[in-house]
Write a protein that holds these residues in place. Structure first.
Motif, PDB file in Angstrom:
ATOM      1  N   LEU A 179       0.835  -1.202   0.000  1.00 30.35           N
ATOM      2  CA  LEU A 179       0.000   0.000   0.000  1.00 30.35           C
ATOM      3  C   LEU A 179       0.869   1.252   0.000  1.00 30.35           C
ATOM      4  CD1 LEU A 179      -2.893  -0.849   2.516  1.00 30.35           C
ATOM      5  CD2 LEU A 179      -3.161  -0.277   0.100  1.00 30.35           C
ATOM      6  N   ALA A 180       1.954   1.204   0.745  1.00 35.30           N
ATOM      7  CA  ALA A 180       2.854   2.357   0.832  1.00 35.30           C
ATOM      8  C   ALA A 180       3.420   2.693  -0.541  1.00 35.30           C
ATOM      9  CB  ALA A 180       3.990   2.077   1.810  1.00 35.30           C
ATOM     10  N   ASP A 181       3.293   3.963  -0.908  1.00 34.05           N
ATOM     11  CA  ASP A 181       3.808   4.506  -2.165  1.00 34.05           C
ATOM     12  C   ASP A 181       3.041   4.048  -3.411  1.00 34.05           C
ATOM     13  OD1 ASP A 181       5.780   6.003  -0.873  1.00 34.05           O
ATOM     14  OD2 ASP A 181       7.166   4.299  -0.873  1.00 34.05           O
ATOM     15  N   SER A 182       2.019   3.220  -3.235  1.00 32.05           N
ATOM     16  CA  SER A 182       1.197   2.836  -4.392  1.00 32.05           C
ATOM     17  C   SER A 182       0.298   4.005  -4.789  1.00 32.05           C
ATOM     18  CB  SER A 182       0.333   1.619  -4.070  1.00 32.05           C
ATOM     19  OG  SER A 182       1.095   0.444  -4.031  1.00 32.05           O
ATOM     20  N   LYS A 183       0.150   4.198  -6.097  1.00 30.29           N
ATOM     21  CA  LYS A 183      -0.731   5.245  -6.606  1.00 30.29           C
ATOM     22  C   LYS A 183      -2.147   4.685  -6.741  1.00 30.29           C
ATOM     23  CE  LYS A 183       2.841   7.712  -9.208  1.00 30.29           C
ATOM     24  NZ  LYS A 183       3.268   8.177 -10.565  1.00 30.29           N
ATOM     25  N   ILE A 184      -3.061   5.280  -6.000  1.00 25.10           N
ATOM     26  CA  ILE A 184      -4.442   4.790  -5.977  1.00 25.10           C
ATOM     27  C   ILE A 184      -5.384   5.927  -6.332  1.00 25.10           C
ATOM     28  CG2 ILE A 184      -6.253   3.767  -4.556  1.00 25.10           C
ATOM     29  CD1 ILE A 184      -4.076   2.412  -2.908  1.00 25.10           C
ATOM     30  N   LEU A 185      -6.249   5.684  -7.298  1.00 29.95           N
ATOM     31  CA  LEU A 185      -7.222   6.679  -7.732  1.00 29.95           C
ATOM     32  C   LEU A 185      -8.619   6.222  -7.335  1.00 29.95           C
ATOM     33  CD1 LEU A 185      -7.863   9.273  -9.446  1.00 29.95           C
ATOM     34  CD2 LEU A 185      -8.217   7.705 -11.378  1.00 29.95           C
ATOM     35  N   LEU A 186      -9.322   7.061  -6.557  1.00 29.48           N
ATOM     36  CA  LEU A 186     -10.706   6.783  -6.186  1.00 29.48           C
ATOM     37  C   LEU A 186     -11.644   7.447  -7.181  1.00 29.48           C
ATOM     38  CD1 LEU A 186      -9.390   5.810  -3.576  1.00 29.48           C
ATOM     39  CD2 LEU A 186     -11.177   6.987  -2.292  1.00 29.48           C
ATOM     40  N   LEU A 187     -12.605   6.690  -7.686  1.00 28.45           N
ATOM     41  CA  LEU A 187     -13.636   7.254  -8.553  1.00 28.45           C
ATOM     42  C   LEU A 187     -14.860   7.532  -7.706  1.00 28.45           C
ATOM     43  CD1 LEU A 187     -13.375   5.148 -11.837  1.00 28.45           C
ATOM     44  CD2 LEU A 187     -12.152   7.210 -11.164  1.00 28.45           C
ATOM     45  N   GLY A 188     -15.034   8.812  -7.342  1.00 28.28           N
ATOM     46  CA  GLY A 188     -16.195   9.240  -6.579  1.00 28.28           C
ATOM     47  C   GLY A 188     -15.925   9.421  -5.102  1.00 28.28           C
ATOM     48  N   VAL A 189     -16.276  10.615  -4.588  1.00 22.31           N
ATOM     49  CA  VAL A 189     -16.223  10.855  -3.141  1.00 22.31           C
ATOM     50  C   VAL A 189     -17.584  11.276  -2.582  1.00 22.31           C
ATOM     51  CG1 VAL A 189     -13.766  11.431  -3.035  1.00 22.31           C
ATOM     52  CG2 VAL A 189     -15.441  13.240  -3.473  1.00 22.31           C
ATOM     53  N   ALA A 190     -18.565  11.536  -3.452  1.00 19.07           N
ATOM     54  CA  ALA A 190     -19.917  11.829  -2.976  1.00 19.07           C
ATOM     55  C   ALA A 190     -20.463  10.583  -2.278  1.00 19.07           C
ATOM     56  CB  ALA A 190     -20.815  12.218  -4.140  1.00 19.07           C
ATOM     57  N   TYR A 191     -21.394  10.780  -1.337  1.00 21.58           N
ATOM     58  CA  TYR A 191     -21.851   9.619  -0.569  1.00 21.58           C
ATOM     59  C   TYR A 191     -22.800   8.725  -1.364  1.00 21.58           C
ATOM     60  CZ  TYR A 191     -26.570  11.346   0.712  1.00 21.58           C
ATOM     61  OH  TYR A 191     -27.878  11.763   0.706  1.00 21.58           O
ATOM     62  N   LYS A 192     -23.324   9.221  -2.496  1.00 22.56           N
ATOM     63  CA  LYS A 192     -24.118   8.389  -3.390  1.00 22.56           C
ATOM     64  C   LYS A 192     -23.953   8.916  -4.804  1.00 22.56           C
ATOM     65  CE  LYS A 192     -28.608   9.043  -3.576  1.00 22.56           C
ATOM     66  NZ  LYS A 192     -30.044   9.232  -3.269  1.00 22.56           N
ATOM     67  N   GLY A 193     -24.430   8.151  -5.775  1.00 29.71           N
ATOM     68  CA  GLY A 193     -24.218   8.499  -7.160  1.00 29.71           C
ATOM     69  C   GLY A 193     -24.981   9.717  -7.640  1.00 29.71           C
TER      70      GLY A 193
END
Length: 437
Positions: free
Chosen positions: A325-339
């Protein structure tokens, strides 16, 4: 007093104030004004007051043209001056009821609003609390403040009631206008008058209950019901992963039963202004009666640990590629609590970001509805677009919100690996590089 108030309602002479111009208050103020009642919106945030008075909308469920027209016709105005209460006949309190740092109810916004209202409360006024809260708030907290601060008697000089907000941001079918309303009041006359106001404003049924406490309990039941059922499928999702069973297929099969089953779905946790908070309100109040809400508290524990569980799943995925996990590049799609909404209050995606950053991950997010978020006093901004270059340089892409305006085929084609917590990629044909919750 009842006959006078009913006459004012019928003739649309009732002047209304809505305290709090957020997700609940602004849509309510707009509907009351559209019904023909002159309405004043109150908010402590000057920018909200200014925007309303300029006819500028900032809430997704409000039609901007409606707002502009109401402001131009002087049917709706906004202010941060509480003296406006002395000129109105009906006051709706729509302020936040969050949790404090100890996960206990914080009704300070309700209390402060009540104290301010009491200073200017005059006879023959109706006060209705719409904010979600624990059973007893209206009669045990609101009523004494209003009576002591105004020297008026509830039921004789003014009416008091509770009518819980039912707002589901982004719902394409049910809005403030057509969602059934529940009304509980101190006294039958108050209940009749308050219900008549809502019947005049809304295109939906109004259900009267015997007391404000019943209405308050009803509201928390609505959301505890959802919280418990979400916890059940979240727990099953964790078990199904160990058993190599597809939880999404299980739910699809179960919902073919035409009775006795309602489909709920797993995810990275629960968010929004109600479901994560209401169980805490009731469990806190229950302790006053030496009662422990065992099942409710268990559901809270399950849902609360889902962000951490999701990060554990991400760690397992990255381990397959010999990546920590350390130094891995992670992209989250969506931060709103619902779509398909911009509301990120209590969003589980925020907790996922926190957990990943604790492990040293390099985290970015993309959300077409949320330009920036404030997380622990640090601003995080959404990346501008989902480019091929952006996706290809990520060690892992994680879908935390199922927005419908994202091209998931494009995401699949250009990502090394995807962890889908929302089953957003169910229609993508090639899911060889996708792992679902």
């Amino acid at each position: 007093m009842k006959e006078l108030m009913l006459k004012k309602i019928k003739s649309l002479d009732l002047k209304i104030a809505v305290i709090g111009l957020g997700y609940v208050g602004l849509p309510l103020a707009v509907e009351k004004a559209k019904a023909g009642f002159r309405t004043i919106g109150f908010d402590i945030l000057q920018d909200r007051v200014d925007m309303v008075n300029q006819g500028i909308n900032y809430i997704g469920d409000v039609v901007e043209e409606d707002l502009k027209q109401l402001v131009e016709n002087k049917m709706l105005t906004a202010t941060n001056d509480f003296t406006c209460i002395k000129d109105v006949d009906f006051v709706a309190i729509c302020v936040p009821t969050p949790l404090n740092s100890h996960q206990e109810p914080d009704i300070s916004y309700v209390v402060n609003s009540a104290k301010s209202i009491a200073k200017y409360l005059r006879p023959e006024t109706i006060v209705v609390l719409e904010s979600t809260t624990y059973p007893g708030t209206t009669e045990e907290v609101l009523k004494p403040i209003l009576e002591e601060g105004s020297d008026l008697i509830c039921g004789t000089d003014f009416y008091l009631g509770f009518s819980p907000e039912r707002v589901d941001p982004g719902n394409l079918i049910y809005k403030t206008k057509n969602t059934p309303k529940v009304v509980g009041a101190v006294g039958e006359d108050a209940a009749e008058v308050i219900a008549t106001v809502y019947k005049t404003v809304l295109e939906s049924d109004v259900h009267i209950v015997s007391s404000p406490a019943v209405g308050e309990m009803e509201k928390v039941l609505e959301n505890i019901y959802r919280n418990v059922n979400i916890a059940v499928v979240n727990e099953l999702a964790m078990l199904c992963e160990k058993m190599n069973i597809d939880i999404w297929e299980v739910i699809d099969a179960a919902k073919t039963k035409p009775y006795g089953f309602q489909a709920f779905y797993p995810g990275p946790g629960v968010g929004g202004h109600c479901i994560p908070l209401d169980p805490y309100y009731l469990s806190w109040k229950a302790k006053e009666y030496n009662f422990h809400t065992t099942l409710i508290e268990a559901s809270m524990t399950i849902n609360h640990k889902m962000p951490e569980y999701c990060v554990e799943r991400m760690s397992k995925i990255l381990n397959k590629f010999k990546k920590p996990l350390a130094d891995s590049k992670i992209l989250l799609l969506g931060v709103a609590y619902k779509g398909d909404i911009s509301d990120y209050r209590e969003s589980p995606a925020l907790k996922v970001i926190e957990e990943l950053e604790k492990h040293g991950s390099i985290v970015n997010y993309f959300d077409p509805y949320v330009e920036s978020i404030n997380l622990n006093s640090v601003e995080h901004k959404s990346v501008q677009e989902l480019s091929v270059e952006l996706l290809q340089c990520q060690d892992l892409v994680v879908i935390t919100t199922a927005h419908s305006n994202i091209d998931y085929n494009f995401v699949q084609e250009n990502s090394k690996f995807i962890f889908d917590t929302k089953n957003a990629m169910k229609h993508v044909l090639n899911r060889k590089n996708v792992e679902r919750m």
